[in-house]
Write an enzyme that holds these catalytic residues in place. Sequence first.
Site, mmCIF file in Angstrom:
data_model
loop_
_atom_site.group_PDB
_atom_site.id
_atom_site.type_symbol
_atom_site.label_atom_id
_atom_site.label_comp_id
_atom_site.label_asym_id
_atom_site.label_seq_id
_atom_site.Cartn_x
_atom_site.Cartn_y
_atom_site.Cartn_z
ATOM 1 C CD GLU A 41 11.150 -32.318 -8.307
ATOM 2 O OE1 GLU A 41 10.177 -32.585 -9.034
ATOM 3 O OE2 GLU A 41 12.029 -31.490 -8.623
ATOM 4 C CD GLU A 79 5.368 -34.669 -12.425
ATOM 5 O OE1 GLU A 79 5.524 -33.482 -12.782
ATOM 6 O OE2 GLU A 79 6.301 -35.396 -12.043
#
Length: 433
Positions: free
Chosen positions: A239, A244
Amino acid sequence: MRVPAALALFTLIHALAADAEAKHLVKRATEHFHTAALRHSAGLARDLRTALRGLSAEAPPARIAVRGSTGKTYCVSSKPSGSLGKTPPGANGTSSAAPAPSQSSSSVGKSTAKGSSTAAAPAPTATSNWKLAQSYSGNSFFSGWNFFTGADPTNGIVQFLDQPTAQSSNLTSITSDGNAIMRIDTTPQVSGNRAAVRITTQYSFNGGLVLMDSTHMPTGCGTWPAFWTNGPTWPATGEIDIVEGVNDYTNDQATIHTNAGCNLPSTSPSMSGSIVGETNCAALETGNQGCGVRASSTNSFGAAFNSVGGGVYAMKWDSSGISVYFFQRDSIPSDITAGAPQPANWGQPLALWPSSSCNPYQFFQDHSAIFDTTLCGDWASGVWGASGIPGQEQSCAQRTGVATCEDFVRNNGAALTEAYWEVKSVQIYQPAS
Protein backbone atom coordinates in the site's frame (compact mmCIF):
# COMPACT_ATOMS: atom_id res chain seq x y z
CA MET A 1 -7.96 -0.26 17.56
CA ARG A 2 -10.99 0.86 19.48
CA VAL A 3 -11.30 4.63 19.69
CA PRO A 4 -12.75 4.91 23.25
CA ALA A 5 -9.75 3.05 24.68
CA ALA A 6 -7.33 5.24 22.73
CA LEU A 7 -9.05 8.42 23.88
CA ALA A 8 -9.09 7.26 27.46
CA LEU A 9 -5.34 6.60 27.28
CA PHE A 10 -4.72 10.00 25.71
CA THR A 11 -6.82 11.78 28.36
CA LEU A 12 -4.97 10.01 31.18
CA ILE A 13 -1.53 10.94 29.77
CA HIS A 14 -2.58 14.57 29.28
CA ALA A 15 -3.82 14.70 32.87
CA LEU A 16 -0.45 13.45 34.13
CA ALA A 17 1.35 16.01 31.94
CA ALA A 18 -0.78 18.81 33.37
CA ASP A 19 0.08 17.77 36.93
CA ALA A 20 3.74 18.04 35.94
CA GLU A 21 2.99 21.43 34.39
CA ALA A 22 4.54 20.45 31.24
CA LYS A 23 -17.56 -3.31 -2.88
CA HIS A 24 -19.32 -5.88 -8.19
CA LEU A 25 -16.72 -5.26 -5.13
CA VAL A 26 -17.98 -7.83 -2.64
CA LYS A 27 -15.90 -10.67 -4.09
CA ARG A 28 -12.75 -9.35 -2.55
CA ALA A 29 -14.13 -7.67 0.50
CA THR A 30 -13.94 -10.82 2.61
CA GLU A 31 -10.20 -11.07 1.96
CA HIS A 32 -9.59 -7.80 3.75
CA PHE A 33 -12.08 -7.18 6.52
CA HIS A 34 -9.77 -9.13 8.85
CA THR A 35 -7.51 -6.07 8.72
CA ALA A 36 -10.24 -3.66 9.76
CA ALA A 37 -9.36 -3.81 13.44
CA LEU A 38 -5.79 -2.69 12.66
CA ARG A 39 -6.39 -0.02 10.05
CA HIS A 40 -5.35 3.52 10.77
CA SER A 41 -4.16 2.83 14.25
CA ALA A 42 -0.59 3.97 13.50
CA GLY A 43 -1.54 7.52 12.52
CA LEU A 44 -3.23 8.01 15.88
CA ALA A 45 -0.22 6.87 17.91
CA ARG A 46 2.16 9.03 15.90
CA ASP A 47 -0.09 12.04 16.47
CA LEU A 48 -0.33 11.34 20.18
CA ARG A 49 3.46 11.15 20.40
CA THR A 50 3.80 14.45 18.53
CA ALA A 51 1.21 16.14 20.70
CA LEU A 52 2.98 14.99 23.87
CA ARG A 53 6.48 16.09 22.91
CA GLY A 54 6.06 19.16 25.10
CA LEU A 55 5.85 17.17 28.33
CA SER A 56 8.07 18.24 31.24
CA ALA A 57 11.57 16.83 31.18
CA GLU A 58 10.84 15.37 34.61
CA ALA A 59 8.25 13.02 33.16
CA PRO A 60 9.69 9.75 31.84
CA PRO A 61 9.51 9.37 28.06
CA ALA A 62 6.55 7.22 27.01
CA ARG A 63 5.83 5.28 23.82
CA ILE A 64 2.13 5.44 23.12
CA ALA A 65 0.48 2.12 22.37
CA VAL A 66 -3.09 1.08 21.84
CA ARG A 67 -4.57 -2.29 22.68
CA GLY A 68 -6.87 -3.71 20.08
CA SER A 69 -9.87 -5.95 20.55
CA THR A 70 -7.68 -8.99 20.00
CA GLY A 71 -5.52 -7.98 22.95
CA LYS A 72 -2.57 -7.15 20.71
CA THR A 73 -0.82 -3.90 21.48
CA TYR A 74 0.01 -1.82 18.45
CA CYS A 75 0.72 1.75 17.49
CA VAL A 76 -2.08 2.96 15.12
CA SER A 77 -2.38 3.47 10.87
CA SER A 78 -3.49 3.82 7.34
CA LYS A 79 -6.46 2.76 5.26
CA PRO A 80 -8.65 -0.17 4.44
CA SER A 81 -7.45 -2.82 2.11
CA GLY A 82 -7.22 -1.53 -1.42
CA SER A 83 -8.82 -4.56 -3.00
CA LEU A 84 -12.15 -3.54 -1.48
CA GLY A 85 -13.64 -2.00 -4.56
CA LYS A 86 -11.17 -3.57 -7.00
CA THR A 87 -12.08 -5.53 -10.08
CA PRO A 88 -11.14 -9.23 -10.23
CA PRO A 89 -7.78 -10.13 -11.81
CA GLY A 90 -7.94 -9.97 -15.58
CA ALA A 91 -10.87 -7.55 -15.59
CA ASN A 92 -8.95 -4.31 -15.15
CA GLY A 93 -10.45 -1.60 -17.28
CA THR A 94 -9.36 1.41 -19.26
CA SER A 95 -10.41 4.99 -19.62
CA SER A 96 -10.54 6.82 -22.88
CA ALA A 97 -8.83 10.17 -23.13
CA ALA A 98 -11.67 11.50 -25.27
CA PRO A 99 -14.40 13.35 -23.29
CA ALA A 100 -17.61 11.38 -22.78
CA PRO A 101 -21.09 12.94 -22.52
CA SER A 102 -21.70 11.48 -19.06
CA GLN A 103 -20.30 9.30 -16.30
CA SER A 104 -23.36 7.20 -15.61
CA SER A 105 -21.59 3.84 -15.34
CA SER A 106 -18.55 2.87 -13.31
CA SER A 107 -17.69 0.13 -15.76
CA VAL A 108 -17.23 2.36 -18.80
CA GLY A 109 -14.13 1.42 -20.73
CA LYS A 110 -13.74 -2.02 -19.15
CA SER A 111 -11.37 -4.31 -20.97
CA THR A 112 -10.22 -7.89 -20.53
CA ALA A 113 -6.67 -6.80 -21.30
CA LYS A 114 -5.14 -5.96 -17.95
CA GLY A 115 -3.29 -2.69 -18.04
CA SER A 116 -4.32 -1.86 -21.59
CA SER A 117 -5.54 1.58 -22.52
CA THR A 118 -7.40 3.06 -25.44
CA ALA A 119 -6.05 6.48 -24.46
CA ALA A 120 -3.81 7.87 -27.16
CA ALA A 121 -0.99 9.78 -25.47
CA PRO A 122 -0.63 13.35 -26.74
CA ALA A 123 2.59 14.07 -28.56
CA PRO A 124 4.89 15.51 -25.88
CA THR A 125 6.59 18.80 -26.53
CA ALA A 126 9.78 17.59 -24.85
CA THR A 127 11.57 14.30 -24.52
CA SER A 128 10.70 12.05 -21.58
CA ASN A 129 11.47 8.55 -20.41
CA TRP A 130 7.77 8.15 -19.55
CA LYS A 131 4.75 7.60 -21.80
CA LEU A 132 1.13 8.25 -20.84
CA ALA A 133 -0.69 4.95 -20.25
CA GLN A 134 -3.91 6.14 -18.60
CA SER A 135 -5.60 9.50 -18.09
CA TYR A 136 -8.69 10.62 -16.18
CA SER A 137 -9.89 14.17 -16.78
CA GLY A 138 -12.76 16.30 -18.02
CA ASN A 139 -16.24 14.91 -18.65
CA SER A 140 -14.91 11.35 -18.81
CA PHE A 141 -13.07 11.53 -15.48
CA PHE A 142 -15.29 8.97 -13.72
CA SER A 143 -15.10 6.47 -16.56
CA GLY A 144 -12.88 3.53 -15.65
CA TRP A 145 -13.35 3.78 -11.86
CA ASN A 146 -15.21 1.39 -9.57
CA PHE A 147 -17.40 2.91 -6.87
CA PHE A 148 -17.01 1.05 -3.57
CA THR A 149 -20.30 0.62 -1.66
CA GLY A 150 -19.38 -1.49 1.37
CA ALA A 151 -19.09 -0.42 5.00
CA ASP A 152 -15.97 1.61 5.73
CA PRO A 153 -13.36 -0.79 7.17
CA THR A 154 -11.76 2.11 9.07
CA ASN A 155 -14.97 2.58 11.12
CA GLY A 156 -15.86 5.95 9.63
CA ILE A 157 -19.48 7.11 9.89
CA VAL A 158 -20.01 7.14 6.13
CA GLN A 159 -22.00 5.17 3.58
CA PHE A 160 -20.19 4.98 0.26
CA LEU A 161 -22.55 5.35 -2.71
CA ASP A 162 -22.66 3.67 -6.10
CA GLN A 163 -22.02 5.88 -9.10
CA PRO A 164 -25.61 6.58 -10.24
CA THR A 165 -26.70 7.44 -6.68
CA ALA A 166 -23.64 9.60 -6.06
CA GLN A 167 -24.28 11.49 -9.28
CA SER A 168 -28.02 11.97 -8.69
CA SER A 169 -27.29 13.11 -5.11
CA ASN A 170 -24.81 15.69 -6.46
CA LEU A 171 -21.96 14.07 -4.58
CA THR A 172 -20.09 13.69 -7.87
CA SER A 173 -20.08 16.16 -10.72
CA ILE A 174 -17.89 17.87 -13.31
CA THR A 175 -17.37 21.64 -13.07
CA SER A 176 -17.52 24.04 -15.99
CA ASP A 177 -13.71 23.96 -15.91
CA GLY A 178 -13.75 20.19 -16.40
CA ASN A 179 -12.71 19.33 -12.84
CA ALA A 180 -14.11 16.29 -11.02
CA ILE A 181 -15.94 16.89 -7.72
CA MET A 182 -16.36 14.26 -4.96
CA ARG A 183 -18.37 15.50 -1.96
CA ILE A 184 -19.68 14.48 1.45
CA ASP A 185 -23.39 14.76 2.29
CA THR A 186 -24.01 18.08 4.07
CA THR A 187 -27.58 17.50 5.27
CA PRO A 188 -27.86 19.59 8.49
CA GLN A 189 -28.47 16.58 10.74
CA VAL A 190 -28.32 12.81 10.24
CA SER A 191 -29.01 10.02 12.69
CA GLY A 192 -26.52 7.54 11.22
CA ASN A 193 -23.90 7.69 8.49
CA ARG A 194 -23.35 10.43 5.95
CA ALA A 195 -23.18 9.59 2.26
CA ALA A 196 -19.68 9.70 0.76
CA VAL A 197 -17.64 8.58 -2.26
CA ARG A 198 -14.77 6.11 -2.65
CA ILE A 199 -13.46 5.18 -6.11
CA THR A 200 -10.78 2.78 -7.39
CA THR A 201 -9.26 2.67 -10.88
CA GLN A 202 -10.06 -0.43 -12.90
CA TYR A 203 -6.63 0.02 -14.46
CA SER A 204 -3.77 -1.54 -12.49
CA PHE A 205 -0.02 -1.19 -12.84
CA ASN A 206 3.34 -2.54 -11.73
CA GLY A 207 5.70 0.38 -11.48
CA GLY A 208 5.07 3.72 -13.10
CA LEU A 209 4.50 7.37 -12.42
CA VAL A 210 1.18 8.54 -10.94
CA LEU A 211 0.34 12.26 -11.17
CA MET A 212 -2.67 13.75 -9.36
CA ASP A 213 -3.55 17.40 -9.97
CA SER A 214 -6.04 18.78 -7.45
CA THR A 215 -7.28 22.31 -6.71
CA HIS A 216 -9.08 21.38 -3.48
CA MET A 217 -9.06 18.53 -0.97
CA PRO A 218 -11.43 17.79 1.93
CA THR A 219 -10.64 19.62 5.15
CA GLY A 220 -12.17 20.39 8.53
CA CYS A 221 -12.76 18.73 11.86
CA GLY A 222 -14.02 15.17 11.39
CA THR A 223 -12.64 14.65 7.86
CA TRP A 224 -10.15 11.99 6.78
CA PRO A 225 -9.32 12.18 3.04
CA ALA A 226 -6.75 10.15 1.15
CA PHE A 227 -5.37 9.49 -2.32
CA TRP A 228 -3.44 6.22 -2.39
CA THR A 229 -2.59 3.06 -4.32
CA ASN A 230 -2.96 -0.56 -3.28
CA GLY A 231 -2.58 -4.11 -4.52
CA PRO A 232 -5.17 -6.93 -4.40
CA THR A 233 -3.83 -8.81 -1.35
CA TRP A 234 -3.05 -6.62 1.64
CA PRO A 235 -0.36 -6.33 2.88
CA ALA A 236 1.47 -8.80 0.58
CA THR A 237 1.04 -6.57 -2.47
CA GLY A 238 1.66 -3.36 -0.57
CA GLU A 239 0.00 0.00 0.00
CA ILE A 240 1.30 3.48 -0.89
CA ASP A 241 -0.42 6.44 0.78
CA ILE A 242 0.35 9.52 -1.32
CA VAL A 243 -1.98 12.08 0.27
CA GLU A 244 -3.42 11.54 3.74
CA GLY A 245 -4.30 13.37 6.93
CA VAL A 246 -7.21 14.22 9.21
CA ASN A 247 -9.16 17.15 10.62
CA ASP A 248 -7.35 20.49 10.08
CA TYR A 249 -3.87 19.12 9.42
CA THR A 250 -1.73 21.21 7.06
CA ASN A 251 1.17 18.79 6.39
CA ASP A 252 0.67 15.72 4.23
CA GLN A 253 1.73 12.30 5.48
CA ALA A 254 2.96 9.74 2.93
CA THR A 255 3.24 6.15 4.14
CA ILE A 256 3.90 2.64 2.83
CA HIS A 257 2.64 -0.65 4.31
CA THR A 258 4.20 -3.96 3.25
CA ASN A 259 5.02 -7.55 4.10
CA ALA A 260 8.01 -8.27 6.35
CA GLY A 261 11.41 -7.37 4.91
CA CYS A 262 10.87 -3.79 3.76
CA ASN A 263 12.51 -0.99 5.76
CA LEU A 264 13.13 2.74 5.64
CA PRO A 265 16.74 3.63 6.52
CA SER A 266 16.84 5.71 9.70
CA THR A 267 19.58 7.80 8.10
CA SER A 268 17.33 8.34 5.16
CA PRO A 269 18.18 9.14 1.61
CA SER A 270 17.68 12.68 0.40
CA MET A 271 14.10 13.74 1.10
CA SER A 272 12.48 16.88 2.48
CA GLY A 273 10.00 15.17 4.83
CA SER A 274 10.57 13.81 8.34
CA ILE A 275 10.19 10.19 9.42
CA VAL A 276 7.29 9.65 11.83
CA GLY A 277 6.90 6.36 13.64
CA GLU A 278 8.52 3.13 12.53
CA THR A 279 11.27 2.43 10.01
CA ASN A 280 10.05 -1.17 9.74
CA CYS A 281 7.35 -1.02 7.06
CA ALA A 282 5.91 -4.50 7.77
CA ALA A 283 2.23 -3.94 8.55
CA LEU A 284 1.74 -7.12 10.55
CA GLU A 285 4.88 -6.58 12.63
CA THR A 286 4.16 -2.96 13.59
CA GLY A 287 0.40 -2.92 14.09
CA ASN A 288 0.07 -1.51 10.56
CA GLN A 289 2.01 1.62 11.41
CA GLY A 290 4.08 1.29 8.27
CA CYS A 291 6.83 3.76 7.31
CA GLY A 292 5.42 7.27 7.45
CA VAL A 293 6.99 10.54 6.30
CA ARG A 294 5.46 13.89 7.21
CA ALA A 295 5.91 16.70 4.68
CA SER A 296 7.79 19.79 5.77
CA SER A 297 5.53 21.97 3.63
CA THR A 298 2.68 23.52 5.64
CA ASN A 299 0.54 23.92 2.53
CA SER A 300 0.73 20.31 1.38
CA PHE A 301 -2.59 19.29 2.95
CA GLY A 302 -6.02 20.60 3.91
CA ALA A 303 -7.10 24.24 3.98
CA ALA A 304 -3.55 25.47 3.45
CA PHE A 305 -3.29 23.36 0.28
CA ASN A 306 -6.60 24.78 -0.93
CA SER A 307 -5.54 28.37 -0.20
CA VAL A 308 -2.69 28.19 -2.73
CA GLY A 309 -4.86 26.65 -5.43
CA GLY A 310 -3.69 23.14 -4.68
CA GLY A 311 -1.05 21.54 -6.84
CA VAL A 312 0.33 18.27 -8.16
CA TYR A 313 1.26 15.13 -6.25
CA ALA A 314 3.51 12.63 -8.01
CA MET A 315 4.37 9.08 -6.96
CA LYS A 316 7.24 7.41 -8.78
CA TRP A 317 7.68 3.65 -8.56
CA ASP A 318 10.71 2.28 -10.39
CA SER A 319 13.89 0.31 -9.80
CA SER A 320 15.25 3.05 -7.53
CA GLY A 321 12.37 2.65 -5.07
CA ILE A 322 9.17 4.52 -4.20
CA SER A 323 9.13 8.32 -3.97
CA VAL A 324 6.43 10.97 -3.49
CA TYR A 325 6.68 14.60 -4.65
CA PHE A 326 4.51 17.64 -4.04
CA PHE A 327 4.42 20.82 -6.15
CA GLN A 328 2.11 23.65 -5.19
CA ARG A 329 0.21 25.39 -8.00
CA ASP A 330 2.77 28.08 -8.76
CA SER A 331 5.70 25.63 -8.70
CA ILE A 332 4.56 22.80 -10.98
CA PRO A 333 7.48 21.79 -13.23
CA SER A 334 7.04 22.73 -16.88
CA ASP A 335 7.78 19.16 -17.97
CA ILE A 336 4.66 18.00 -16.09
CA THR A 337 2.42 20.60 -17.72
CA ALA A 338 3.99 19.73 -21.09
CA GLY A 339 3.04 16.06 -20.69
CA ALA A 340 6.68 14.97 -20.71
CA PRO A 341 7.58 14.36 -17.05
CA GLN A 342 11.27 14.29 -16.13
CA PRO A 343 11.49 13.26 -12.44
CA ALA A 344 15.28 13.49 -12.49
CA ASN A 345 14.87 17.28 -12.63
CA TRP A 346 12.39 17.59 -9.75
CA GLY A 347 14.84 17.78 -6.88
CA GLN A 348 14.23 16.22 -3.47
CA PRO A 349 11.06 14.20 -3.03
CA LEU A 350 8.79 14.68 -0.04
CA ALA A 351 9.29 11.01 0.82
CA LEU A 352 11.61 8.28 -0.43
CA TRP A 353 11.74 4.55 0.29
CA PRO A 354 14.87 3.38 -1.58
CA SER A 355 15.18 0.01 -3.26
CA SER A 356 18.35 -0.67 -1.25
CA SER A 357 16.20 -1.53 1.77
CA CYS A 358 12.82 -2.25 0.13
CA ASN A 359 12.64 -3.96 -3.27
CA PRO A 360 9.75 -2.11 -4.97
CA TYR A 361 8.82 -5.00 -7.24
CA GLN A 362 8.90 -7.58 -4.45
CA PHE A 363 6.73 -5.67 -1.99
CA PHE A 364 4.36 -3.89 -4.39
CA GLN A 365 2.32 -5.49 -7.18
CA ASP A 366 -0.78 -4.81 -9.28
CA HIS A 367 -1.72 -1.46 -7.80
CA SER A 368 -4.77 0.66 -8.53
CA ALA A 369 -5.27 4.31 -7.53
CA ILE A 370 -7.94 5.21 -4.96
CA PHE A 371 -9.71 8.36 -3.73
CA ASP A 372 -11.77 8.31 -0.56
CA THR A 373 -13.06 10.58 2.16
CA THR A 374 -14.31 9.15 5.40
CA LEU A 375 -15.56 10.90 8.54
CA CYS A 376 -14.29 10.32 12.07
CA GLY A 377 -13.17 6.68 12.02
CA ASP A 378 -10.18 5.28 13.85
CA TRP A 379 -7.81 8.17 13.10
CA ALA A 380 -9.87 11.40 12.91
CA SER A 381 -12.00 10.38 15.89
CA GLY A 382 -9.00 9.07 17.79
CA VAL A 383 -7.23 12.46 17.74
CA TRP A 384 -10.39 14.54 18.23
CA GLY A 385 -9.11 15.73 21.59
CA ALA A 386 -5.44 15.97 20.55
CA SER A 387 -3.45 19.11 19.82
CA GLY A 388 0.09 19.92 18.79
CA ILE A 389 -0.04 18.61 15.21
CA PRO A 390 0.62 21.17 12.41
CA GLY A 391 -2.77 22.70 11.68
CA GLN A 392 -4.34 21.24 14.81
CA GLU A 393 -2.56 23.30 17.43
CA GLN A 394 -5.94 23.45 19.13
CA SER A 395 -7.93 20.24 19.33
CA CYS A 396 -11.15 19.80 17.39
CA ALA A 397 -12.93 19.16 20.71
CA GLN A 398 -11.85 22.62 21.92
CA ARG A 399 -12.46 24.31 18.59
CA THR A 400 -15.98 22.97 18.10
CA GLY A 401 -17.08 22.66 21.72
CA VAL A 402 -18.36 19.15 20.93
CA ALA A 403 -17.06 16.20 22.93
CA THR A 404 -16.93 13.59 20.16
CA CYS A 405 -16.23 13.57 16.45
CA GLU A 406 -19.34 11.53 15.75
CA ASP A 407 -21.68 13.99 17.51
CA PHE A 408 -20.15 16.91 15.67
CA VAL A 409 -20.31 15.32 12.22
CA ARG A 410 -23.88 14.04 12.60
CA ASN A 411 -25.25 17.39 13.81
CA ASN A 412 -23.27 19.93 11.79
CA GLY A 413 -23.65 19.28 8.09
CA ALA A 414 -22.87 22.91 7.27
CA ALA A 415 -19.40 22.43 8.77
CA LEU A 416 -18.63 19.90 6.01
CA THR A 417 -19.01 22.23 3.04
CA GLU A 418 -15.22 22.16 2.55
CA ALA A 419 -15.10 18.36 2.69
CA TYR A 420 -14.77 17.80 -1.04
CA TRP A 421 -12.18 16.84 -3.65
CA GLU A 422 -11.83 18.93 -6.79
CA VAL A 423 -9.48 17.11 -9.15
CA LYS A 424 -8.22 18.36 -12.48
CA SER A 425 -6.69 15.06 -13.55
CA VAL A 426 -5.07 11.77 -12.66
CA GLN A 427 -2.43 10.49 -15.08
CA ILE A 428 -0.54 7.21 -14.95
CA TYR A 429 2.67 6.93 -16.94
CA GLN A 430 4.78 3.90 -17.79
CA PRO A 431 8.43 3.73 -18.87
CA ALA A 432 8.84 4.72 -22.51
CA SER A 433 11.06 1.72 -23.23
